[in-house]
Scaffold this active site. Sequence first.
Site, PDB file in Angstrom:
ATOM      1  N   ARG A   7       3.886  40.169 104.699  1.00  0.00           N
ATOM      2  CA  ARG A   7       3.849  41.508 105.281  1.00  0.00           C
ATOM      3  C   ARG A   7       4.600  42.476 104.366  1.00  0.00           C
ATOM      4  NH1 ARG A   7       1.110  44.590 108.931  1.00  0.00           N
ATOM      5  NH2 ARG A   7       2.408  45.547 110.527  1.00  0.00           N
ATOM      6  N   THR A  38      -7.485  46.275 108.260  1.00  0.00           N
ATOM      7  CA  THR A  38      -7.266  44.835 108.267  1.00  0.00           C
ATOM      8  C   THR A  38      -8.575  44.075 108.040  1.00  0.00           C
ATOM      9  OG1 THR A  38      -5.573  45.296 109.875  1.00  0.00           O
ATOM     10  CG2 THR A  38      -6.342  43.026 109.759  1.00  0.00           C
ATOM     11  N   THR A  98      -4.080  43.308 105.323  1.00  0.00           N
ATOM     12  CA  THR A  98      -4.388  44.669 105.765  1.00  0.00           C
ATOM     13  C   THR A  98      -3.762  45.724 104.871  1.00  0.00           C
ATOM     14  OG1 THR A  98      -4.237  46.146 107.679  1.00  0.00           O
ATOM     15  CG2 THR A  98      -2.354  44.749 107.295  1.00  0.00           C
ATOM     16  N   ASN A 107      -3.627  48.534 106.822  1.00  0.00           N
ATOM     17  CA  ASN A 107      -3.511  49.219 108.115  1.00  0.00           C
ATOM     18  C   ASN A 107      -4.770  50.015 108.413  1.00  0.00           C
ATOM     19  OD1 ASN A 107      -2.305  49.704 110.562  1.00  0.00           O
ATOM     20  ND2 ASN A 107      -1.218  51.529 109.877  1.00  0.00           N
ATOM     21  N   ASP A 147       3.168  51.022 111.431  1.00  0.00           N
ATOM     22  CA  ASP A 147       3.330  49.902 112.372  1.00  0.00           C
ATOM     23  C   ASP A 147       4.777  49.762 112.833  1.00  0.00           C
ATOM     24  OD1 ASP A 147       0.741  49.192 112.747  1.00  0.00           O
ATOM     25  OD2 ASP A 147       0.730  47.552 111.315  1.00  0.00           O
ATOM     26  N   SER A 192       3.473  43.563 113.474  1.00  0.00           N
ATOM     27  CA  SER A 192       2.022  43.490 113.275  1.00  0.00           C
ATOM     28  C   SER A 192       1.343  42.894 114.499  1.00  0.00           C
ATOM     29  CB  SER A 192       1.751  42.607 112.054  1.00  0.00           C
ATOM     30  OG  SER A 192       0.380  42.322 111.941  1.00  0.00           O
ATOM     31  N   SER A 193       0.025  43.060 114.543  1.00  0.00           N
ATOM     32  CA  SER A 193      -0.772  42.391 115.593  1.00  0.00           C
ATOM     33  C   SER A 193      -1.699  41.338 114.991  1.00  0.00           C
ATOM     34  CB  SER A 193      -1.634  43.422 116.331  1.00  0.00           C
ATOM     35  OG  SER A 193      -0.819  44.342 116.999  1.00  0.00           O
ATOM     36  N   GLY A 223      -8.558  45.038 113.344  1.00  0.00           N
ATOM     37  CA  GLY A 223      -8.656  45.995 114.460  1.00  0.00           C
ATOM     38  C   GLY A 223      -7.354  46.310 115.159  1.00  0.00           C
ATOM     39  N   GLY A 224      -6.222  46.313 114.416  1.00  0.00           N
ATOM     40  CA  GLY A 224      -4.950  46.701 115.037  1.00  0.00           C
ATOM     41  C   GLY A 224      -4.643  45.801 116.239  1.00  0.00           C
TER      42      GLY A 224
END
Length: 578
Positions: free
Chosen positions: A107, A387, A405, A407, A429, A458-459, A480-481
């Site tokens: 990340r 992403t 990603t 983002n 984020d 993050s998701s 897709g977030g």
Amino acid sequence: MRNILTQRLAALVVLAAFVFSFAPVGAPVYAAYPEPVRGKRAMVASQHELASKIGADVMKRGGNAVDAAIAVGIALAVVYPEAGNIGGGGFMVIRNAKGENFAIDYREMAPKAATRDVFVDKDGNLIRGEGGSTIGYRASGVPGTLAGFDLAFRKYGSGKITWAELVRPARLLAENGYILSHRLAELAKAYREHLAKYPDSNRIFLNNGKYYQEGDLFKQPELAQTLGRIEKQGAKEFYTGQTARMIADDMKANNGLITLEDLKNYVAKERTPLKGTYRGHEIISMPPPSSGGVVMMQVLNMLEAYDIRKLQSNSAAKYHLYIEASRRAFADRAEFMADPDFANVPTFGLIDKKYAEQRRASINERKASSSRDIKFGEPAGAESMDTTHYTVVDPSGMVVSNTYTINDLYGSRVTIKGTGVLMNDEMDDFAARPGRPNLFGLVQGERNKVEGGKRPLSSMTPTIVLRKDGSVWFALGARGGPRIISAVMQSIINVIDHDMDIQEAIDAPRVHHQWLPDEVLHETYGLSPDTISILTGFGHKLATNTGNIASATGIMIDEKGVRLGAIDSRSDGLAVGF
Ligand code: GLY
């Protein structure tokens, strides 16, 4: 008397219709699914055919799934520039043929100069546009992609393929170009407003305002040169070599935050993979700084108490329970989740099945709760206070589930001068203003405030699911977030509870609820008017014009060992196997 009988009969018919809509009626009602792509030995499922082919080719030459995943990731930076990247970051979950699991966190990290209120003006308002957390030079975290790939290559690569061999195919694609699809040609135009502000982005992606058309040959010579340096000198070139200097210089000239020192200090980390179970199947996913695995396990733990199979895949009754469980898990996400190196994150308390029992206790099976009344819970261990995904399976059975990603689509829209490297806007984020919504409408707390050196929450949810005998059943992830989490968990439910194959599971309609805003997202043709009316009757607020809810890719391994690759019908891409 007759009237009473008629009324009772009418009431019975209504009741029967209501009950029938929740009753088992056989297979999923969505009949037209493509067959998954079959491969006897290996498979790559990514959002671009050329990248999938490159990955498959690496494995044909003796490389393993990790080698292939690296080559796919670098190729996507060229052929899928709106999300594939070397200017962003992500997570890789690996399971080798011996059944050992690994999780690599690459990340982005906030630059050292970033502080809690870096995106807030002197009046306390969020800065919009250039200078804010979504657009322009200050929106970027220090990219982690190449450091993560380098770590994966050194520790888990086969040793039979060199680093240069993994970068070369991508470099050649950037140098010689590839034919633009209709989607990519149109997508760049759709993002022209901000891309046009940054000279290198304007030239590379918008052809200096003349735009590219479907069928044009699209070359990226600066990116080819950057990849050429990385091919020869390794990933460290990006962090300490000429590319690093070019990034730091361009940042400095444009009031950005990333310095040479930030690049030099970037570290990819190994994390302990997150593990949980759903109906006896082990699930391996990404721990914080992703919220994906934790939120998913919380929702699945809550749903385990209900007979979801009996409720059927697309009934209002099932969606209602799913929404209520999501509402509670996302409320916890906002309060508790962040980079575990900076904040106390009660990961094990949150995914504990006993905690799920407590959270589930307030769910009414026929009535929506209000997010105003649903606060975060009390998991053990808590202190106060765009992403793209691809999946690879190799001939040995090693699996890589990778989501990375920049983002937003085209990230911060900034392409660093002379490098062809499109940068992320991952700083959004973080909780740019704790308690206020971000790009995805997500509200996040103090734990996820901006701090130098910290990773934004993050998701992303790269995940592997095992059969009850411990062998790999399927692996998947999504873009897709926060909707990623919904796409991954509903696909898992579709396989485990509704007996779908991987393509059916990924293509089936889905819904999304993230606590705040208090509304149910659903897809254009996803819910029938009857289902919408029952959900509305329960008290849910249904959003309008949601469009698609994320897009996923995955691979399933059938009982005979055949690899079945699936790309979401919501987006493009191709699975390639052999
Ligand atoms: N940038 C989207 C995510 O990491 O969740």
